[in-house]
Design a protein around this motif. Structure first.
Motif, PDB file in Angstrom:
ATOM      1  N   ALA A 110     -10.832  -6.469  -8.166  1.00  0.00           N
ATOM      2  CA  ALA A 110     -10.543  -8.057  -7.751  1.00  0.00           C
ATOM      3  C   ALA A 110     -10.804  -8.550  -6.241  1.00  0.00           C
ATOM      4  O   ALA A 110     -10.598  -9.487  -5.738  1.00  0.00           O
ATOM      5  CB  ALA A 110      -9.160  -8.311  -7.918  1.00  0.00           C
ATOM      6  N   ASN A 111     -11.599  -7.606  -5.797  1.00  0.00           N
ATOM      7  CA  ASN A 111     -12.261  -7.930  -4.376  1.00  0.00           C
ATOM      8  C   ASN A 111     -10.914  -8.021  -3.360  1.00  0.00           C
ATOM      9  O   ASN A 111     -10.862  -8.666  -2.348  1.00  0.00           O
ATOM     10  CB  ASN A 111     -13.095  -9.150  -4.087  1.00  0.00           C
ATOM     11  CG  ASN A 111     -14.324  -8.875  -4.889  1.00  0.00           C
ATOM     12  OD1 ASN A 111     -14.844  -7.763  -4.704  1.00  0.00           O
ATOM     13  ND2 ASN A 111     -14.787  -9.781  -5.420  1.00  0.00           N
ATOM     14  N   ALA A 112      -9.824  -7.523  -3.466  1.00  0.00           N
ATOM     15  CA  ALA A 112      -8.650  -7.506  -2.580  1.00  0.00           C
ATOM     16  C   ALA A 112      -8.835  -6.356  -1.504  1.00  0.00           C
ATOM     17  O   ALA A 112      -9.793  -5.549  -1.656  1.00  0.00           O
ATOM     18  CB  ALA A 112      -7.389  -6.830  -3.371  1.00  0.00           C
ATOM     19  N   LEU A 113      -8.267  -6.487  -0.517  1.00  0.00           N
ATOM     20  CA  LEU A 113      -8.490  -5.610   0.863  1.00  0.00           C
ATOM     21  C   LEU A 113      -7.675  -4.268   0.290  1.00  0.00           C
ATOM     22  O   LEU A 113      -6.587  -3.881   0.705  1.00  0.00           O
ATOM     23  CB  LEU A 113      -7.693  -6.031   1.864  1.00  0.00           C
ATOM     24  CG  LEU A 113      -8.011  -5.311   3.068  1.00  0.00           C
ATOM     25  CD1 LEU A 113      -9.439  -4.741   3.289  1.00  0.00           C
ATOM     26  CD2 LEU A 113      -7.445  -5.992   4.311  1.00  0.00           C
ATOM     27  N   LEU A 114      -8.528  -3.469  -0.595  1.00  0.00           N
ATOM     28  CA  LEU A 114      -7.951  -1.917  -0.859  1.00  0.00           C
ATOM     29  C   LEU A 114      -9.290  -1.354  -1.331  1.00  0.00           C
ATOM     30  O   LEU A 114     -10.025  -1.767  -2.284  1.00  0.00           O
ATOM     31  CB  LEU A 114      -6.904  -2.055  -2.017  1.00  0.00           C
ATOM     32  CG  LEU A 114      -6.290  -0.815  -2.305  1.00  0.00           C
ATOM     33  CD1 LEU A 114      -5.365  -0.461  -1.251  1.00  0.00           C
ATOM     34  CD2 LEU A 114      -5.226  -0.978  -3.446  1.00  0.00           C
ATOM     35  N   LEU A 115      -9.235  -0.282  -0.600  1.00  0.00           N
ATOM     36  CA  LEU A 115     -10.629   0.292  -0.865  1.00  0.00           C
ATOM     37  C   LEU A 115     -10.530   1.911  -0.944  1.00  0.00           C
ATOM     38  O   LEU A 115      -9.760   2.606   0.192  1.00  0.00           O
ATOM     39  CB  LEU A 115     -11.691   0.130   0.253  1.00  0.00           C
ATOM     40  CG  LEU A 115     -13.164   0.818   0.410  1.00  0.00           C
ATOM     41  CD1 LEU A 115     -13.967   0.366  -0.996  1.00  0.00           C
ATOM     42  CD2 LEU A 115     -13.954   0.421   1.492  1.00  0.00           C
ATOM     43  N   ALA A 151     -17.668   6.419   7.077  1.00  0.00           N
ATOM     44  CA  ALA A 151     -17.860   5.188   5.928  1.00  0.00           C
ATOM     45  C   ALA A 151     -16.955   4.399   5.906  1.00  0.00           C
ATOM     46  O   ALA A 151     -17.333   2.916   5.590  1.00  0.00           O
ATOM     47  CB  ALA A 151     -18.114   5.907   4.709  1.00  0.00           C
ATOM     48  N   LEU A 152     -15.690   4.567   5.872  1.00  0.00           N
ATOM     49  CA  LEU A 152     -14.692   3.521   5.891  1.00  0.00           C
ATOM     50  C   LEU A 152     -14.586   2.773   6.926  1.00  0.00           C
ATOM     51  O   LEU A 152     -14.661   1.371   6.951  1.00  0.00           O
ATOM     52  CB  LEU A 152     -13.468   4.357   5.800  1.00  0.00           C
ATOM     53  CG  LEU A 152     -12.017   3.565   5.297  1.00  0.00           C
ATOM     54  CD1 LEU A 152     -12.164   2.949   3.844  1.00  0.00           C
ATOM     55  CD2 LEU A 152     -10.764   4.036   5.693  1.00  0.00           C
ATOM     56  N   VAL A 153     -14.728   3.203   8.120  1.00  0.00           N
ATOM     57  CA  VAL A 153     -15.004   2.500   9.583  1.00  0.00           C
ATOM     58  C   VAL A 153     -15.943   1.289   9.371  1.00  0.00           C
ATOM     59  O   VAL A 153     -15.819   0.305   9.861  1.00  0.00           O
ATOM     60  CB  VAL A 153     -14.999   3.373  10.797  1.00  0.00           C
ATOM     61  CG1 VAL A 153     -15.409   2.712  12.044  1.00  0.00           C
ATOM     62  CG2 VAL A 153     -13.663   3.959  10.925  1.00  0.00           C
ATOM     63  N   HIS A 154     -17.111   1.800   8.849  1.00  0.00           N
ATOM     64  CA  HIS A 154     -18.339   0.677   8.593  1.00  0.00           C
ATOM     65  C   HIS A 154     -18.095  -0.218   7.456  1.00  0.00           C
ATOM     66  O   HIS A 154     -18.808  -1.358   7.706  1.00  0.00           O
ATOM     67  CB  HIS A 154     -19.567   1.623   8.716  1.00  0.00           C
ATOM     68  CG  HIS A 154     -20.130   2.139   9.940  1.00  0.00           C
ATOM     69  ND1 HIS A 154     -19.433   3.436  10.567  1.00  0.00           N
ATOM     70  CD2 HIS A 154     -21.014   1.617  10.778  1.00  0.00           C
ATOM     71  CE1 HIS A 154     -20.191   3.460  11.747  1.00  0.00           C
ATOM     72  NE2 HIS A 154     -20.861   2.608  11.784  1.00  0.00           N
ATOM     73  N   ARG A 155     -17.176  -0.010   6.470  1.00  0.00           N
ATOM     74  CA  ARG A 155     -17.304  -0.810   5.603  1.00  0.00           C
ATOM     75  C   ARG A 155     -16.204  -1.795   5.743  1.00  0.00           C
ATOM     76  O   ARG A 155     -15.918  -2.822   5.111  1.00  0.00           O
ATOM     77  CB  ARG A 155     -16.829  -0.032   4.281  1.00  0.00           C
ATOM     78  CG  ARG A 155     -18.227   0.473   3.778  1.00  0.00           C
ATOM     79  CD  ARG A 155     -17.719   1.062   2.435  1.00  0.00           C
ATOM     80  NE  ARG A 155     -19.070   2.197   2.071  1.00  0.00           N
ATOM     81  CZ  ARG A 155     -19.217   2.323   0.840  1.00  0.00           C
ATOM     82  NH1 ARG A 155     -18.520   1.911  -0.385  1.00  0.00           N
ATOM     83  NH2 ARG A 155     -20.222   3.181   0.304  1.00  0.00           N
ATOM     84  N   ALA A 156     -15.037  -1.314   6.583  1.00  0.00           N
ATOM     85  CA  ALA A 156     -13.766  -2.226   6.611  1.00  0.00           C
ATOM     86  C   ALA A 156     -14.054  -3.442   7.156  1.00  0.00           C
ATOM     87  O   ALA A 156     -13.604  -4.520   6.771  1.00  0.00           O
ATOM     88  CB  ALA A 156     -12.796  -1.502   7.764  1.00  0.00           C
ATOM     89  N   PRO A 157     -14.931  -3.758   8.160  1.00  0.00           N
ATOM     90  CA  PRO A 157     -15.282  -4.919   8.377  1.00  0.00           C
ATOM     91  C   PRO A 157     -15.865  -6.131   7.662  1.00  0.00           C
ATOM     92  O   PRO A 157     -15.638  -7.371   7.724  1.00  0.00           O
ATOM     93  CB  PRO A 157     -16.396  -5.081   9.866  1.00  0.00           C
ATOM     94  CG  PRO A 157     -16.004  -3.585  10.253  1.00  0.00           C
ATOM     95  CD  PRO A 157     -15.755  -2.838   8.894  1.00  0.00           C
ATOM     96  N   GLN A 158     -16.502  -5.742   6.578  1.00  0.00           N
ATOM     97  CA  GLN A 158     -16.680  -6.526   5.233  1.00  0.00           C
ATOM     98  C   GLN A 158     -15.499  -7.175   4.776  1.00  0.00           C
ATOM     99  O   GLN A 158     -15.803  -8.329   4.136  1.00  0.00           O
ATOM    100  CB  GLN A 158     -17.502  -5.549   4.249  1.00  0.00           C
ATOM    101  CG  GLN A 158     -18.990  -5.130   4.660  1.00  0.00           C
ATOM    102  CD  GLN A 158     -19.210  -3.710   3.822  1.00  0.00           C
ATOM    103  OE1 GLN A 158     -19.049  -4.129   2.579  1.00  0.00           O
ATOM    104  NE2 GLN A 158     -20.478  -2.844   4.242  1.00  0.00           N
ATOM    105  N   TYR A 159     -14.476  -6.469   4.849  1.00  0.00           N
ATOM    106  CA  TYR A 159     -13.187  -7.239   4.379  1.00  0.00           C
ATOM    107  C   TYR A 159     -12.455  -7.868   5.523  1.00  0.00           C
ATOM    108  O   TYR A 159     -11.205  -8.239   5.321  1.00  0.00           O
ATOM    109  CB  TYR A 159     -12.337  -5.980   3.809  1.00  0.00           C
ATOM    110  CG  TYR A 159     -12.958  -5.336   2.888  1.00  0.00           C
ATOM    111  CD1 TYR A 159     -12.480  -5.604   1.572  1.00  0.00           C
ATOM    112  CD2 TYR A 159     -13.774  -4.158   2.935  1.00  0.00           C
ATOM    113  CE1 TYR A 159     -13.071  -5.050   0.442  1.00  0.00           C
ATOM    114  CE2 TYR A 159     -14.046  -3.355   2.009  1.00  0.00           C
ATOM    115  CZ  TYR A 159     -14.074  -4.054   0.545  1.00  0.00           C
ATOM    116  OH  TYR A 159     -14.655  -3.382  -0.385  1.00  0.00           O
ATOM    117  N   GLY A 160     -13.042  -8.125   6.574  1.00  0.00           N
ATOM    118  CA  GLY A 160     -12.341  -8.891   7.806  1.00  0.00           C
ATOM    119  C   GLY A 160     -11.563  -7.963   8.630  1.00  0.00           C
ATOM    120  O   GLY A 160     -10.638  -8.390   9.395  1.00  0.00           O
TER     121      GLY A 160
END
Length: 166
Positions: free
Chosen positions: A52-57, A109-118
């Motif tokens: 659902a594109n929520a902030l949970l990865l 990988a998480l540190v680099h993806r997190a900004p995509q979620y603001g």
């Protein structure tokens, strides 16, 4: 020869849910009074939230088709720090795969993806009061606290700094 692992999302590999739930239950959940079903439900929720594109990865490391490690970006409040909404955890590497730098690769990988979620700042808790691996990767200690009766060190990583260093 260095082993090659694939990093994927839980959304890409939903069959990993039972493995991740078992790891988290065995490592932390049982001691915290949770059930295996609670952990299964938590990862199913993470999978639905991701879809659902929520902030949970949830990121997983694969050796072929075998799930060998995981890390999660979550927004649920951790003990008394609701203002620190973005947390790294849990991070787990299967015993047979420790020593292959999987934890570092998953964190990166998480540190680099997190900004995509603001996300501009991440927090974590560890029972290693020197910060260990996390300190070596640029995480800064904030304070010591007690979570579920366990003494922990709360650490922070500003993601703007993470990109200046990479």
């Amino acid at each position: 020869m260095t082993r090659q692992f694939t990093i994927a999302t839980l959304e890409d590999y939903p069959a990993a849910v039972p493995v991740l739930a078992r790891w988290c239950y065995d490592e932390w959940g049982r001691a915290d009074g949770f059930t295996l079903q609670h952990e299964l439900d938590r990862f199913e929720h993470a999978l639905c939230a991701t879809r659902a594109n929520a902030l949970l990865l949830v990121l997983i490391a694969l050796d072929g088709d075998a799930v060998v490690a995981c890390v999660q970006l979550k927004t649920e409040p951790v003990f008394d720090f609701p203002e620190n909404t973005c947390w790294l955890g849990p991070l787990y590497v299967a015993a047979a795969y420790r020593g292959n730098h999987l934890a570092e690769h998953l964190i990166d990988a998480l540190v680099h993806r997190a900004p995509q979620y603001g996300v501009t700042q991440l927090h974590l808790q560890t029972e290693v009061f020197t910060g260990g691996l996390y300190a070596r990767l640029g995480w800064k200690p904030m304070l010591r606290a007690v979570n579920h009766g366990v003494d922990v060190l709360v650490m922070r990583r500003d993601l703007v700094d993470a990109f200046m260093l990479s």
